[in-house]
Design a protein around this motif. Structure first.
Motif, PDB file in Angstrom:
ATOM      1  N   ASN A  77       0.838  -1.196   0.000  1.00 29.24           N
ATOM      2  CA  ASN A  77       0.000   0.000   0.000  1.00 29.24           C
ATOM      3  C   ASN A  77       0.876   1.251   0.000  1.00 29.24           C
ATOM      4  O   ASN A  77       0.843   2.060   0.925  1.00 29.24           O
ATOM      5  CB  ASN A  77      -0.947  -0.014   1.208  1.00 29.24           C
ATOM      6  CG  ASN A  77      -2.032   1.020   1.074  1.00 29.24           C
ATOM      7  OD1 ASN A  77      -2.291   1.514  -0.021  1.00 29.24           O
ATOM      8  ND2 ASN A  77      -2.658   1.371   2.180  1.00 29.24           N
ATOM      9  N   ASP A  78       1.683   1.398  -1.051  1.00 26.72           N
ATOM     10  CA  ASP A  78       2.579   2.533  -1.199  1.00 26.72           C
ATOM     11  C   ASP A  78       2.564   2.940  -2.662  1.00 26.72           C
ATOM     12  O   ASP A  78       2.893   2.139  -3.546  1.00 26.72           O
ATOM     13  CB  ASP A  78       3.994   2.139  -0.763  1.00 26.72           C
ATOM     14  CG  ASP A  78       5.004   3.226  -1.057  1.00 26.72           C
ATOM     15  OD1 ASP A  78       4.981   4.268  -0.382  1.00 26.72           O
ATOM     16  OD2 ASP A  78       5.813   3.031  -2.001  1.00 26.72           O
ATOM     17  N   ARG A  95       4.418   4.878  -4.601  1.00 27.06           N
ATOM     18  CA  ARG A  95       5.672   4.808  -5.359  1.00 27.06           C
ATOM     19  C   ARG A  95       6.046   3.367  -5.696  1.00 27.06           C
ATOM     20  O   ARG A  95       6.477   3.080  -6.812  1.00 27.06           O
ATOM     21  CB  ARG A  95       6.806   5.469  -4.593  1.00 27.06           C
ATOM     22  CG  ARG A  95       6.703   6.964  -4.589  1.00 27.06           C
ATOM     23  CD  ARG A  95       7.888   7.585  -3.912  1.00 27.06           C
ATOM     24  NE  ARG A  95       7.782   9.028  -3.969  1.00 27.06           N
ATOM     25  CZ  ARG A  95       8.754   9.840  -3.655  1.00 27.06           C
ATOM     26  NH1 ARG A  95       9.910   9.373  -3.234  1.00 27.06           N
ATOM     27  NH2 ARG A  95       8.573  11.151  -3.739  1.00 27.06           N
ATOM     28  N   THR A  96       5.895   2.493  -4.736  1.00 28.22           N
ATOM     29  CA  THR A  96       6.226   1.088  -4.987  1.00 28.22           C
ATOM     30  C   THR A  96       5.286   0.500  -6.027  1.00 28.22           C
ATOM     31  O   THR A  96       5.720  -0.212  -6.941  1.00 28.22           O
ATOM     32  CB  THR A  96       6.174   0.274  -3.681  1.00 28.22           C
ATOM     33  OG1 THR A  96       7.060   0.875  -2.736  1.00 28.22           O
ATOM     34  CG2 THR A  96       6.567  -1.167  -3.917  1.00 28.22           C
TER      35      THR A  96
END
Length: 138
Positions: free
Chosen positions: A83-84, A86-87
């Motif tokens: 839940n990021d 950028r990733t």
């Protein structure tokens, strides 16, 4: 959720493998590509492109392997689809690269020539196409 697919298809296999790994239950509906199963009115109502895999979750219909994989991975917390933003963007970048370059230039031509043609009795593999795919990124 119901996944419509053709078991020998690497795209169908990828979605099923991911769901199994993450423990996300999928009901499987066999679409026989060798008999035109993806061109029936019932299947085209799910995926108008007439390709597998396709996913139905309630009234939501989704096609394209990477989109389905992202959706399935988002069904429960896991390290493969964190839940990021950028990733996730980085994951999507590499998935997009794979589709635009690896799959198109290497994987799909070699797979078609070596496996699909044999499976569907489409004649002998084109060795020039295999060679072209084999040297595209090596």
């Amino acid at each position: 959720m119901k996944l419509y697919g053709f078991p020998p298809s690497p795209n169908t296999w990828q979605v099923r493998a991911l769901a199994s790994y993450l423990g996300v239950p999928l009901e499987f509906e066999f679409v026989d590509l060798s008999k035109g199963g993806a061109q029936t009115p019932a299947f085209l109502a799910i995926n108008p492109t007439g390709r597998t895999p396709a996913l139905v979750d309630g009234d939501f219909k989704l096609w394209e392997t990477m989109a389905i994989m992202q959706y399935v991975a988002g069904k429960k917390p896991n390290p493969l689809w964190p839940n990021d933003a950028r990733t996730r963007a980085d994951i999507t970048r590499w998935q997009s690269w794979s589709l635009a370059h690896w799959n198109r230039d290497v994987w799909a031509p070699v797979l078609f020539e070596r496996l699909v043609k044999k499976f569907l009795n489409l004649g002998p593999p084109d060795q020039a196409m295999i060679a072209k795919g084999a040297v595209a990124y090596f």
